[in-house]
Design an enzyme around this catalytic site. Sequence first.
Site, PDB file in Angstrom:
ATOM      1  N   GLU A  55      34.578  31.084  50.095  1.00  0.00           N
ATOM      2  CA  GLU A  55      35.733  30.108  51.152  1.00  0.00           C
ATOM      3  C   GLU A  55      35.484  30.789  52.022  1.00  0.00           C
ATOM      4  O   GLU A  55      35.025  31.834  52.670  1.00  0.00           O
ATOM      5  CB  GLU A  55      36.307  32.123  50.629  1.00  0.00           C
ATOM      6  CG  GLU A  55      37.997  30.993  50.986  1.00  0.00           C
ATOM      7  CD  GLU A  55      39.441  31.695  50.167  1.00  0.00           C
ATOM      8  OE1 GLU A  55      38.815  32.745  49.866  1.00  0.00           O
ATOM      9  OE2 GLU A  55      39.301  31.630  49.198  1.00  0.00           O
ATOM     10  N   ARG A 114      37.577  29.938  45.042  1.00  0.00           N
ATOM     11  CA  ARG A 114      39.212  29.811  44.741  1.00  0.00           C
ATOM     12  C   ARG A 114      39.102  28.320  44.875  1.00  0.00           C
ATOM     13  O   ARG A 114      37.571  27.986  45.046  1.00  0.00           O
ATOM     14  CB  ARG A 114      39.779  29.958  46.420  1.00  0.00           C
ATOM     15  CG  ARG A 114      40.140  31.689  46.046  1.00  0.00           C
ATOM     16  CD  ARG A 114      41.446  31.997  46.603  1.00  0.00           C
ATOM     17  NE  ARG A 114      42.233  33.229  46.019  1.00  0.00           N
ATOM     18  CZ  ARG A 114      42.490  34.145  46.602  1.00  0.00           C
ATOM     19  NH1 ARG A 114      42.267  34.036  48.420  1.00  0.00           N
ATOM     20  NH2 ARG A 114      42.298  35.124  46.584  1.00  0.00           N
TER      21      ARG A 114
HETATM   22  N1  DCP Z   1      45.041  33.310  51.898  1.00  0.00           N
HETATM   23  C1  DCP Z   1      46.034  33.356  51.950  1.00  0.00           C
HETATM   24  N2  DCP Z   1      46.480  31.973  51.890  1.00  0.00           N
HETATM   25  C2  DCP Z   1      45.663  31.223  51.124  1.00  0.00           C
HETATM   26  C3  DCP Z   1      44.371  31.671  51.044  1.00  0.00           C
HETATM   27  C4  DCP Z   1      43.616  33.041  51.453  1.00  0.00           C
HETATM   28  O1  DCP Z   1      46.253  33.796  52.381  1.00  0.00           O
HETATM   29  N3  DCP Z   1      45.289  29.592  50.769  1.00  0.00           N
HETATM   30  C5  DCP Z   1      43.821  35.290  52.515  1.00  0.00           C
HETATM   31  C6  DCP Z   1      43.632  36.475  51.831  1.00  0.00           C
HETATM   32  C7  DCP Z   1      42.962  36.977  51.763  1.00  0.00           C
HETATM   33  C8  DCP Z   1      42.061  35.946  52.844  1.00  0.00           C
HETATM   34  O2  DCP Z   1      42.713  34.920  53.130  1.00  0.00           O
HETATM   35  O3  DCP Z   1      43.834  37.656  52.992  1.00  0.00           O
HETATM   36  C9  DCP Z   1      41.013  35.426  52.202  1.00  0.00           C
HETATM   37  O4  DCP Z   1      41.280  35.586  50.886  1.00  0.00           O
HETATM   38  P1  DCP Z   1      40.360  36.115  49.358  1.00  0.00           P
HETATM   39  O5  DCP Z   1      41.257  36.921  48.603  1.00  0.00           O
HETATM   40  O6  DCP Z   1      40.555  34.364  49.322  1.00  0.00           O
HETATM   41  O7  DCP Z   1      39.033  36.352  49.277  1.00  0.00           O
HETATM   42  P2  DCP Z   1      38.689  38.285  49.631  1.00  0.00           P
HETATM   43  O8  DCP Z   1      37.196  38.249  50.518  1.00  0.00           O
HETATM   44  O9  DCP Z   1      39.704  38.692  49.999  1.00  0.00           O
HETATM   45  O10 DCP Z   1      38.004  37.990  47.875  1.00  0.00           O
HETATM   46  P3  DCP Z   1      37.331  39.075  47.620  1.00  0.00           P
HETATM   47  O11 DCP Z   1      37.895  40.786  48.204  1.00  0.00           O
HETATM   48  O12 DCP Z   1      38.140  38.808  46.343  1.00  0.00           O
HETATM   49  O13 DCP Z   1      35.666  39.268  47.285  1.00  0.00           O
END
Ligand code: DCP
Length: 240
Positions: A55, A114
């Site tokens: 992402e 995602r």
């Molecule tokens: N986010 C959001 N709206 C979206 C996509 C993402 O508000 N449409 C936010 C949520 C998180 C940040 O972006 O604060 C990154 O999202 P992810 O959950 O995809 O990434 P992570 O690194 O948290 O995933 P993981 O911990 O599973 O690796």
Amino acid sequence: EMKANDCASPTSICPEISNRVSFAVEGNIGVGKSTFLELIKSDETLTRLVDLHEEPVAQWQAVGGNPKHNMLNAFYSDSTRHAYTFQNYVFITRFLQHHNAAMNPKAPCCLLERSVFTDCCVFAKTVLEEGLMTDLEGAVYHSWFNPVLQTLPHLVPDAFVYLRASPQSCYRRLCIRSRTEEAAVGLDYLGKIHDKHEAWFVHGSMPATITPTGQAVSCGKLGEDLDGTSAVNVRVLDGK
Ligand code: DCP
């Protein structure tokens, strides 16, 4: 030479697309998507088979490469002001990333972190329900989302891999990794994001007009969760 109508068929844009299988890895904030992708990256055989796309969080944290323009931080610091702008930016950066991935196939399998469907059906829906987007902003988002997607059928993954953990587990992991922008994220918000994922991947109750439909084709257990322990459940949902 490309004609406007060519957009309707992904294989007319890039014939190799038809030979590829694409997966989107989905799950709550902090569930461990990055760890899952790291595991794949650490395996030599899988690395050759899988074209992996994480992402674009770094772009959200520094728009145009400028860390002063931190869109993720703007969203969490003043969500009412920035929710629409952030969701709009997330869609565009993800669309460009996934489109480029589809146009330049590097391996027989494509793994995306995602998808635009989670952006719409999980995040945009939640911020709208929470009143962080106005009804007008929600209407604007939905007025372009479906028409844009219809011109981009190659953005629909073949299958979704849903990493499933309890909101409590995600919250614990979020606290451990302590991404500064996410200090404002509470268990309550994670619960809402969790419920939307469950509605889609477990209960199949998302509207087919927005999300790709499909049945869970297999469910595998990597460990115990949903009651607070450390691992995650995996569900694979047919995307097309
Ligand atoms: N986010 C959001 N709206 C979206 C996509 C993402 O508000 N449409 C936010 C949520 C998180 C940040 O972006 O604060 C990154 O999202 P992810 O959950 O995809 O990434 P992570 O690194 O948290 O995933 P993981 O911990 O599973 O690796």
